[in-house]
Design a protein around this motif. Structure first.
Motif, PDB file in Angstrom:
ATOM      1  N   PRO A 140      -5.534   0.492   2.190  1.00  0.00           N
ATOM      2  CA  PRO A 140      -6.586   0.367   1.888  1.00  0.00           C
ATOM      3  C   PRO A 140      -7.910  -1.255   2.007  1.00  0.00           C
ATOM      4  O   PRO A 140      -7.198  -2.327   2.145  1.00  0.00           O
ATOM      5  CB  PRO A 140      -6.410   0.538   0.203  1.00  0.00           C
ATOM      6  CG  PRO A 140      -5.805   1.240   0.603  1.00  0.00           C
ATOM      7  CD  PRO A 140      -4.869   0.920   1.519  1.00  0.00           C
ATOM      8  N   SER A 161       0.778  -1.311  -0.193  1.00  0.00           N
ATOM      9  CA  SER A 161       0.064  -0.129   0.166  1.00  0.00           C
ATOM     10  C   SER A 161       0.631   0.889  -0.132  1.00  0.00           C
ATOM     11  O   SER A 161       1.322   1.365   0.557  1.00  0.00           O
ATOM     12  CB  SER A 161      -0.605   0.026   1.326  1.00  0.00           C
ATOM     13  OG  SER A 161      -1.779  -1.225   0.998  1.00  0.00           O
ATOM     14  N   ASN A 165      -9.859   2.671   2.143  1.00  0.00           N
ATOM     15  CA  ASN A 165      -8.920   3.454   2.203  1.00  0.00           C
ATOM     16  C   ASN A 165      -9.809   4.393   3.213  1.00  0.00           C
ATOM     17  O   ASN A 165     -10.315   5.368   3.694  1.00  0.00           O
ATOM     18  CB  ASN A 165      -8.241   4.408   1.611  1.00  0.00           C
ATOM     19  CG  ASN A 165      -6.844   4.362   1.858  1.00  0.00           C
ATOM     20  OD1 ASN A 165      -6.270   3.872   3.115  1.00  0.00           O
ATOM     21  ND2 ASN A 165      -6.364   5.253   1.762  1.00  0.00           N
ATOM     22  N   ASP A 193      -4.606   9.551  -0.259  1.00  0.00           N
ATOM     23  CA  ASP A 193      -3.982   9.094   0.107  1.00  0.00           C
ATOM     24  C   ASP A 193      -4.727   9.325   1.950  1.00  0.00           C
ATOM     25  O   ASP A 193      -4.454   8.687   2.628  1.00  0.00           O
ATOM     26  CB  ASP A 193      -2.685   8.366  -0.158  1.00  0.00           C
ATOM     27  CG  ASP A 193      -3.200   7.749  -2.056  1.00  0.00           C
ATOM     28  OD1 ASP A 193      -3.830   6.925  -1.980  1.00  0.00           O
ATOM     29  OD2 ASP A 193      -1.856   7.802  -2.174  1.00  0.00           O
TER      30      ASP A 193
END
Length: 621
Positions: free
Chosen positions: A525, A76, A554, A602
């Motif tokens: 995630p 990730s 996520n 993110d």
């Protein structure tokens, strides 16, 4: 959730229908250099591993190591601006992943390595080992290891280079000269990237500039003595935006009206000698490794962390064969490791370690590996780690079963031990973090070897995880959490040579990562899916590569407002790359990243790169 499940199920079904899923997103080479105390054949290796080759990097137009890692199962990636990119494996923290270059740690001291603008230029391959690797690599290899192996050149003289403009300007040069006994190589690369506005508000771009040089050489002085070295130096300058902790929403969290600047310098080096005795049945290897990291952000005092490592390895063929051909191999390693920071005298510690590894190539297609390591630490509790692995080729088939178990350890960081800044007070009584893991998988070749499917289940348990503890009034310290952090999941990966001109690839990871209190771990995630295809064009003189990546489930903490942990929006990005071979010397290249301009966020508050186009060429003389 339903949409993600349907998308991932459809992708797996599509590959299964054509019977073309392979063991990993990228094909394994014959030898895994990083797999143990000494290199090991891929088909004998029982642990989970992926390999990204230079050819795959070239074919897909991958410019950074981070982009090469994004498509791998169990990995990730999260980005809080161009200067701060973290990589996690199997739900662990970024600090649980050890990053190496030619076997030498890239982060000095105990800290995690921040990838940012690390380029793929002149990389031969990237090996990604999932699961605890502390028996071989000690602390920081708690959930996995990434070893970036640089290019050394082939027999003869090599001169080549690359150049690219567009979303960024990048160039590289590679020179080498080798004969049958060894040689020397030099690579230089530079990338200047105007990047993007980290706040996502369309303001001033936060730039990044990196310059890297690698010099390496090796030579067989006699038929039994080999000497070698690696020296790498990298400088990076980057912009970043301030954060507003009084913000009430994501849009006001990142302040884009003031550009802050930072820079870092990385120097690593190693020298080694290998000496063979008893006609190759006994091999000694002695190496010294040095890592230096310097960093400064927005005029703050410079930080520096160093590491010095000395390793001695003895390899012995127990069955009377050479080390390279032994069916029963014993490896023994002695290591001393010292971390320090010239800026802060308290930041010093050392350890002495011994590791033993046994490998057996047994009849009936069974391969076995087992190892144990003991670390004698000077500042805190000593640690003993172990691992075992099996690889079994089912008779009369090409089906391979593989499984591994093991433990990993992570020593407390300098800051968590001795902090006296930013409202934090260190805790010198911290215990190391410990990870226990097992995985089991199967690889099924189909279509007469044109494709295989590999499915791996993993289960990891982290004990004594170190986390901030509030003291009230805005003050914090660190403590070991009570209870276990659990990480479970499934990794599926594959490729298929669908026709002579069309190659397909995919990977999918399902991850369930929880804190001891049952809350979800952030920036990991639940679902990550990658699909890709490469198609030959122009009668074999060119090709087009398309890669899709989907991320959902996520979560991240909103470090503003009420500090709620909430789910980030799912996203799907598409990259396209093409090349055309003009002649034996020149190849034209072009690529587009984030073709459909999806917001790939993110971390709460941070924007993502917009669509960018690049054109360039490669030259081989």
């Amino acid at each position: 959730m339903l949409k993600t499940s349907l998308l991932s199920s459809a992708a797996v079904l599509a590959f299964s229908t054509t019977m073309g899923i392979a063991q990993e997103t990228f094909a394994l080479d014959e030898i895994i250099v990083s797999g143990g105390l000494s290199p090991i054949a891929a088909q004998e290796y029982g642990r989970s591993v992926s390999v990204v080759t230079a050819q795959e990097i070239q074919d897909r137009g991958i410019s950074t190591v981070v982009d090469a890692l994004r498509a791998l199962p169990g990995v990730s990636v999260s980005s809080a601006g161009s200067g701060f990119v973290q990589v996690r494996m199997r739900g662990g923290e970024a600090r649980h992943t050890l990053v190496l270059l030619d076997g030498v740690q890239l982060a000095g001291g105990e800290g995690e390595y921040t990838f940012s603008g690390l380029q793929t230029t002149n990389i031969e391959r990237i090996e990604v080992l999932r699961g605890p690797q502390s028996v071989v690599y000690g602390s920081n290899a708690t959930t996995g290891v990434i070893n970036i192996i640089t290019r050394k050149g082939t027999v003869g003289k090599t001169y080549d280079g690359t150049f690219e403009v567009g979303g960024a300007t990048a160039g590289s040069v590679f020179l080498s000269r080798r004969d049958e006994r060894g040689g020397i190589s030099l690579s230089l690369s530079r990338r200047s990237d105007p990047s993007f506005d980290q706040s996502g508000d369309g303001g001033e771009r936060d730039k990044l500039d990196r310059l890297t040089a690698v010099l390496s050489g090796d030579y067989l002085v006699t038929d039994t003595l080999k000497l070698g070295f690696v020296l790498r130096r990298s400088k990076e300058y980057f912009d970043f935006d301030a954060t507003n902790f009084a913000a009430t929403d994501a849009d006001s969290y990142i302040v884009d009206d003031t550009t802050l600047m930072g820079h870092s310098k990385e120097v690593i080096g190693s020298v080694f000698a290998e000496y063979a005795m008893l006609e190759g049945r006994l091999v000694h290897r002695l190496a010294y490794e040095r890592t230096e990291n310097k960093a400064r952000r927005d005029g703050a005092p410079q930080t520096q962390t160093d590491a010095d490592v000395v390793k001695y390895r003895l390899s012995y063929g127990l069955d009377g064969n050479t080390v390279a051909e032994a069916d029963h191999l014993l490896n023994v390693m002695l290591e001393t490791h010292a971390d320090s920071s010239p800026m802060t005298p308290l930041y010093e510690r050392s350890s002495k370690s011994v590791a033993v590894e046994y490998r057996a190539r047994l009849s009936g297609g069974l391969d076995f590996q087992a190892g144990v390591r003991h670390d004698d630490n000077d500042l805190f509790e000593d640690a003993t780690t172990w691992n075992v692995a099996l690889s079994y080729l089912v008779p009369n088939t090409d089906i391979r079963l593989h499984s591994s178990m093991g433990t990993g350890v992570l020593n407390p960081s300098y800051f968590s031990l001795y902090a006296n800044a930013f409202g934090y007070t260190g805790n010198p009584d911290l215990d190391p973090e410990r990870n226990k893991s097992f995985d089991i998988g199967a690889e099924f070749p189909v279509l007469q070897g044109r494709g295989t499917v590999d499915v791996t289940y993993f289960d990891e348990t982290l004990t004594d995880e170190i986390s901030p503890v509030s003291l009230g009034g805005g003050a914090f310290t660190y403590g070991n959490q009570t209870g276990d952090s659990t990480r479970k999941g499934v990794e599926i990966a594959g490729n298929l040579q669908a026709t002579d001109a069309v190659a397909l690839r995919m990977s999918y990871t399902y991850l369930n990562a929880k804190n001891p209190d049952g809350s979800v771990e952030i920036r990991r995630p639940r679902h990550e899916l990658s699909l890709g295809a490469t198609v030959e064009t122009f009668g074999g003189r060119g090709q087009v590569a398309v890669d899709l990546r989907h991320v959902s489930g996520n979560y991240d903490t909103q470090f503003f407002g009420t500090y709620e942990t909430a789910e980030l929006p799912a996203y799907t990005t598409v990259d396209v790359a093409t090349e055309y071979e003009v002649n034996d010397t020149y190849t034209l290249t072009a690529r587009v990243t984030n073709l459909f301009k999806d917001e790939a966020v993110d971390v709460w508050g941070y924007g993502s790169p917009d669509r960018a186009a690049y054109v360039g060429f490669r030259a081989n003389f």
